[in-house]
Design a protein around this motif. Structure first.
Motif, PDB file in Angstrom:
ATOM      1  N   PHE A   4      34.651  70.649  76.390  1.00  0.00           N
ATOM      2  CA  PHE A   4      36.033  70.585  75.929  1.00  0.00           C
ATOM      3  C   PHE A   4      36.796  69.413  76.554  1.00  0.00           C
ATOM      4  CE2 PHE A   4      34.986  75.207  75.703  1.00  0.00           C
ATOM      5  CZ  PHE A   4      34.989  75.299  74.310  1.00  0.00           C
ATOM      6  N   PHE A   5      36.174  68.774  77.554  1.00  0.00           N
ATOM      7  CA  PHE A   5      36.844  67.675  78.255  1.00  0.00           C
ATOM      8  C   PHE A   5      36.079  66.361  78.167  1.00  0.00           C
ATOM      9  CE2 PHE A   5      37.719  71.726  80.387  1.00  0.00           C
ATOM     10  CZ  PHE A   5      39.115  71.764  80.323  1.00  0.00           C
ATOM     11  N   VAL A   6      34.836  66.415  77.673  1.00  0.00           N
ATOM     12  CA  VAL A   6      33.994  65.219  77.583  1.00  0.00           C
ATOM     13  C   VAL A   6      33.718  64.919  76.112  1.00  0.00           C
ATOM     14  CG1 VAL A   6      31.768  64.195  78.184  1.00  0.00           C
ATOM     15  CG2 VAL A   6      32.915  65.728  79.801  1.00  0.00           C
ATOM     16  N   ALA A   7      33.956  63.698  75.693  1.00  0.00           N
ATOM     17  CA  ALA A   7      33.767  63.312  74.289  1.00  0.00           C
ATOM     18  C   ALA A   7      32.295  63.365  73.898  1.00  0.00           C
ATOM     19  CB  ALA A   7      34.317  61.907  74.069  1.00  0.00           C
ATOM     20  N   ARG A   8      32.036  63.754  72.652  1.00  0.00           N
ATOM     21  CA  ARG A   8      30.670  63.810  72.154  1.00  0.00           C
ATOM     22  C   ARG A   8      30.110  62.393  72.030  1.00  0.00           C
ATOM     23  NH1 ARG A   8      27.765  63.137  67.635  1.00  0.00           N
ATOM     24  NH2 ARG A   8      26.068  64.602  67.145  1.00  0.00           N
ATOM     25  N   PRO A   9      28.861  62.180  72.455  1.00  0.00           N
ATOM     26  CA  PRO A   9      28.269  60.842  72.336  1.00  0.00           C
ATOM     27  C   PRO A   9      28.068  60.463  70.866  1.00  0.00           C
ATOM     28  CG  PRO A   9      26.601  62.440  73.019  1.00  0.00           C
ATOM     29  CD  PRO A   9      27.925  63.138  73.080  1.00  0.00           C
ATOM     30  N   LYS A  10      28.426  59.243  70.505  1.00  0.00           N
ATOM     31  CA  LYS A  10      28.309  58.783  69.122  1.00  0.00           C
ATOM     32  C   LYS A  10      26.931  58.168  68.892  1.00  0.00           C
ATOM     33  CE  LYS A  10      33.289  58.017  68.701  1.00  0.00           C
ATOM     34  NZ  LYS A  10      34.370  57.031  68.429  1.00  0.00           N
ATOM     35  N   ILE A  11      25.935  59.044  68.859  1.00  0.00           N
ATOM     36  CA  ILE A  11      24.556  58.630  68.640  1.00  0.00           C
ATOM     37  C   ILE A  11      23.959  59.523  67.554  1.00  0.00           C
ATOM     38  CG2 ILE A  11      24.194  57.740  70.972  1.00  0.00           C
ATOM     39  CD1 ILE A  11      22.849  60.384  71.686  1.00  0.00           C
ATOM     40  N   PRO A  12      22.889  59.075  66.888  1.00  0.00           N
ATOM     41  CA  PRO A  12      22.259  59.908  65.851  1.00  0.00           C
ATOM     42  C   PRO A  12      21.810  61.252  66.414  1.00  0.00           C
ATOM     43  CG  PRO A  12      21.454  57.655  65.734  1.00  0.00           C
ATOM     44  CD  PRO A  12      22.264  57.748  66.988  1.00  0.00           C
ATOM     45  N   LEU A  13      22.006  62.304  65.622  1.00  0.00           N
ATOM     46  CA  LEU A  13      21.646  63.653  66.058  1.00  0.00           C
ATOM     47  C   LEU A  13      20.171  63.784  66.427  1.00  0.00           C
ATOM     48  CD1 LEU A  13      22.524  66.569  66.527  1.00  0.00           C
ATOM     49  CD2 LEU A  13      22.113  67.019  64.092  1.00  0.00           C
ATOM     50  N   PRO A  14      19.235  63.161  65.681  1.00  0.00           N
ATOM     51  CA  PRO A  14      17.821  63.278  66.071  1.00  0.00           C
ATOM     52  C   PRO A  14      17.535  62.779  67.491  1.00  0.00           C
ATOM     53  CG  PRO A  14      17.974  62.478  63.826  1.00  0.00           C
ATOM     54  CD  PRO A  14      19.366  62.475  64.377  1.00  0.00           C
ATOM     55  N   LEU A  15      18.220  61.718  67.907  1.00  0.00           N
ATOM     56  CA  LEU A  15      18.027  61.211  69.268  1.00  0.00           C
ATOM     57  C   LEU A  15      18.563  62.200  70.301  1.00  0.00           C
ATOM     58  CD1 LEU A  15      18.871  57.393  69.019  1.00  0.00           C
ATOM     59  CD2 LEU A  15      16.625  58.487  69.152  1.00  0.00           C
ATOM     60  N   LEU A  16      19.727  62.779  70.021  1.00  0.00           N
ATOM     61  CA  LEU A  16      20.313  63.754  70.939  1.00  0.00           C
ATOM     62  C   LEU A  16      19.428  65.000  71.027  1.00  0.00           C
ATOM     63  CD1 LEU A  16      22.740  64.388  72.761  1.00  0.00           C
ATOM     64  CD2 LEU A  16      23.848  65.441  70.772  1.00  0.00           C
ATOM     65  N   LEU A  17      18.910  65.454  69.868  1.00  0.00           N
ATOM     66  CA  LEU A  17      18.018  66.614  69.859  1.00  0.00           C
ATOM     67  C   LEU A  17      16.726  66.321  70.613  1.00  0.00           C
ATOM     68  CD1 LEU A  17      18.410  67.852  66.168  1.00  0.00           C
ATOM     69  CD2 LEU A  17      19.171  69.039  68.232  1.00  0.00           C
ATOM     70  N   GLY A  18      16.161  65.147  70.380  1.00  0.00           N
ATOM     71  CA  GLY A  18      14.928  64.781  71.067  1.00  0.00           C
ATOM     72  C   GLY A  18      15.107  64.736  72.570  1.00  0.00           C
ATOM     73  N   TYR A  19      16.224  64.162  73.007  1.00  0.00           N
ATOM     74  CA  TYR A  19      16.522  64.081  74.442  1.00  0.00           C
ATOM     75  C   TYR A  19      16.699  65.479  75.031  1.00  0.00           C
ATOM     76  CZ  TYR A  19      18.943  62.743  78.747  1.00  0.00           C
ATOM     77  OH  TYR A  19      19.308  62.599  80.065  1.00  0.00           O
ATOM     78  N   GLY A  20      17.484  66.315  74.357  1.00  0.00           N
ATOM     79  CA  GLY A  20      17.760  67.646  74.882  1.00  0.00           C
ATOM     80  C   GLY A  20      16.540  68.541  74.917  1.00  0.00           C
ATOM     81  N   LEU A  21      15.662  68.420  73.916  1.00  0.00           N
ATOM     82  CA  LEU A  21      14.486  69.290  73.852  1.00  0.00           C
ATOM     83  C   LEU A  21      13.372  68.859  74.796  1.00  0.00           C
ATOM     84  CD1 LEU A  21      14.283  69.939  70.001  1.00  0.00           C
ATOM     85  CD2 LEU A  21      14.972  71.558  71.794  1.00  0.00           C
ATOM     86  N   THR A  22      13.392  67.595  75.220  1.00  0.00           N
ATOM     87  CA  THR A  22      12.348  67.118  76.131  1.00  0.00           C
ATOM     88  C   THR A  22      12.809  67.144  77.588  1.00  0.00           C
ATOM     89  OG1 THR A  22      13.076  64.838  75.669  1.00  0.00           O
ATOM     90  CG2 THR A  22      11.180  65.674  74.432  1.00  0.00           C
ATOM     91  N   ILE A  23      13.843  66.399  77.890  1.00  0.00           N
ATOM     92  CA  ILE A  23      14.241  66.257  79.292  1.00  0.00           C
ATOM     93  C   ILE A  23      14.973  67.487  79.818  1.00  0.00           C
ATOM     94  CG2 ILE A  23      16.580  65.276  79.184  1.00  0.00           C
ATOM     95  CD1 ILE A  23      15.431  63.002  81.044  1.00  0.00           C
ATOM     96  N   SER A  24      15.567  68.270  78.899  1.00  0.00           N
ATOM     97  CA  SER A  24      16.293  69.466  79.343  1.00  0.00           C
ATOM     98  C   SER A  24      15.460  70.730  79.140  1.00  0.00           C
ATOM     99  CB  SER A  24      17.626  69.585  78.597  1.00  0.00           C
ATOM    100  OG  SER A  24      18.469  68.491  78.879  1.00  0.00           O
ATOM    101  N   PHE A  25      15.066  71.003  77.894  1.00  0.00           N
ATOM    102  CA  PHE A  25      14.303  72.223  77.637  1.00  0.00           C
ATOM    103  C   PHE A  25      12.866  72.131  78.165  1.00  0.00           C
ATOM    104  CE2 PHE A  25      11.518  74.778  74.861  1.00  0.00           C
ATOM    105  CZ  PHE A  25      11.963  76.037  75.246  1.00  0.00           C
ATOM    106  N   GLY A  26      12.115  71.151  77.705  1.00  0.00           N
ATOM    107  CA  GLY A  26      10.712  71.049  78.093  1.00  0.00           C
ATOM    108  C   GLY A  26      10.513  70.913  79.585  1.00  0.00           C
ATOM    109  N   GLN A  27      11.224  69.969  80.181  1.00  0.00           N
ATOM    110  CA  GLN A  27      11.044  69.727  81.610  1.00  0.00           C
ATOM    111  C   GLN A  27      11.344  70.971  82.441  1.00  0.00           C
ATOM    112  OE1 GLN A  27      12.877  67.044  85.325  1.00  0.00           O
ATOM    113  NE2 GLN A  27      13.737  66.843  83.279  1.00  0.00           N
TER     114      GLN A  27
END
Length: 299
Positions: free
Chosen positions: A49-72
């Motif tokens: 609610f205080f940090v702006a959403r990154p203006k990047i393609p959703l597939p890149l954000l999903l890939g980052y979140g599913l690997t470095i956050s979920f997978g790791q």
């Protein structure tokens, strides 16, 4: 680097090194995937609610979140739960550096330098020694060890997505990426925990949650993630990467030392040799053979 910023960098190193002990402590009364899910829930809310959403393609954000956050962290939390010593996990996880180099060669056509080949060779030999120690029953759970390597590989995959993100025209701020990518693994963590642990164990762990688990979650979410990445991102923005990034080599040193002091973890001779070889490989990968060259100049 100023003295103040140097101390801030060392503070982050200590925070991240202690992270592994905190994970071990936090898992005493909660399933690993549930703990990880709650950690990212606290990272995302209320920060989004205080940090702006990154203006990047959703597939890149999903890939980052599913690997470095979920997978790791799915693999890392399960590894420690299944018997991987916290201190050793902090070291083996650094294999991500070598996985990243290899993946980078495939993804971006990057050529391996001689120092990287030498560093990878030393580290692989160190990993083989740790596997030998595991097979000989020297208090390393083989499953935990392999899960830690899987966590390192997921971290490396996340690094590839991160590089693609940073090459995007609208390069996001570090905290924007950290906070908004934390949304992605929350549901996968809770669903995986529901499937593997069952609703009864999840409910019981939430009902019986104690102050130790709560403080562990606060540390993992706010101290290690929000504060840690916030300071680290600021330093990377203020100084050249080569001044800041090598300090992360001290994280497993803090991890091993804190686990020895706080959890009474010890290494056998074979494990210690494997750890030294991995650290030597990391050093060579970052610095090359500077000591040898310096000695030649002095001679």
């Amino acid at each position: 680097m100023s003295r103040k910023d140097g101390l801030l960098a060392l503070l982050v190193v200590v925070v991240w090194g202690l992270n592994f002990v905190v994970i071990k402590v936090g898992l005493h009364n909660m399933p690993p995937l549930m703990l990880a899910g709650l950690r990212f829930l606290l990272v995302a809310f209320p920060a989004i609610f205080f940090v702006a959403r990154p203006k990047i393609p959703l597939p890149l954000l999903l890939g980052y979140g599913l690997t470095i956050s979920f997978g790791q962290f799915a693999f890392l939390f399960c590894a420690i739960k299944f018997g991987m010593p916290a201190g050793l996990a902090s070291l083996v996880l650094q294999a991500q550096a070598f996985f990243t180099i290899v993946l980078g060669a495939f993804a971006f056509g990057e050529r391996l330098q001689g120092k990287q080949v030498a560093g990878i060779a030393l580290a692989v030999f160190g990993v083989l020694l740790l596997i030998e120690a595991s097979l000989n029953g020297q208090h390393i759970a083989m499953l935990g060890f392999m899960l830690t390597l899987a966590a390192a590989f997921c971290w490396a995959c996340g690094n590839i997505f991160n590089k693609k993100i940073m090459q995007h025209a609208t390069r996001p701020a570090v905290m924007s990426l950290v906070v908004w990518s934390a949304l992605i693994p929350i549901i996968p963590f809770f669903l995986a925990s529901l499937i593997l642990d069952g609703s009864a164990q999840i409910v019981q762990s939430l009902i019986a949650i104690d102050m130790t688990t709560i403080l562990s979650l606060v540390y993992l979410a706010f101290v290690a993630t929000i504060v840690g990445y916030g300071i680290w991102g600021t330093l990377l923005g203020r100084y050249e990467t080569w001044r800041v990034a090598p300090l992360s080599l001290l994280v497993p040193v803090v991890g091993l030392a804190s686990a020895a002091v706080l959890l009474n973890e010890t290494l056998t001779g074979l494990q210690f040799l494997g750890a030294v070889l991995i650290m030597a490989g990391l050093y060579i990968n970052v610095f090359g053979f500077r000591l040898r060259k310096a000695a030649q100049v002095r001679g």
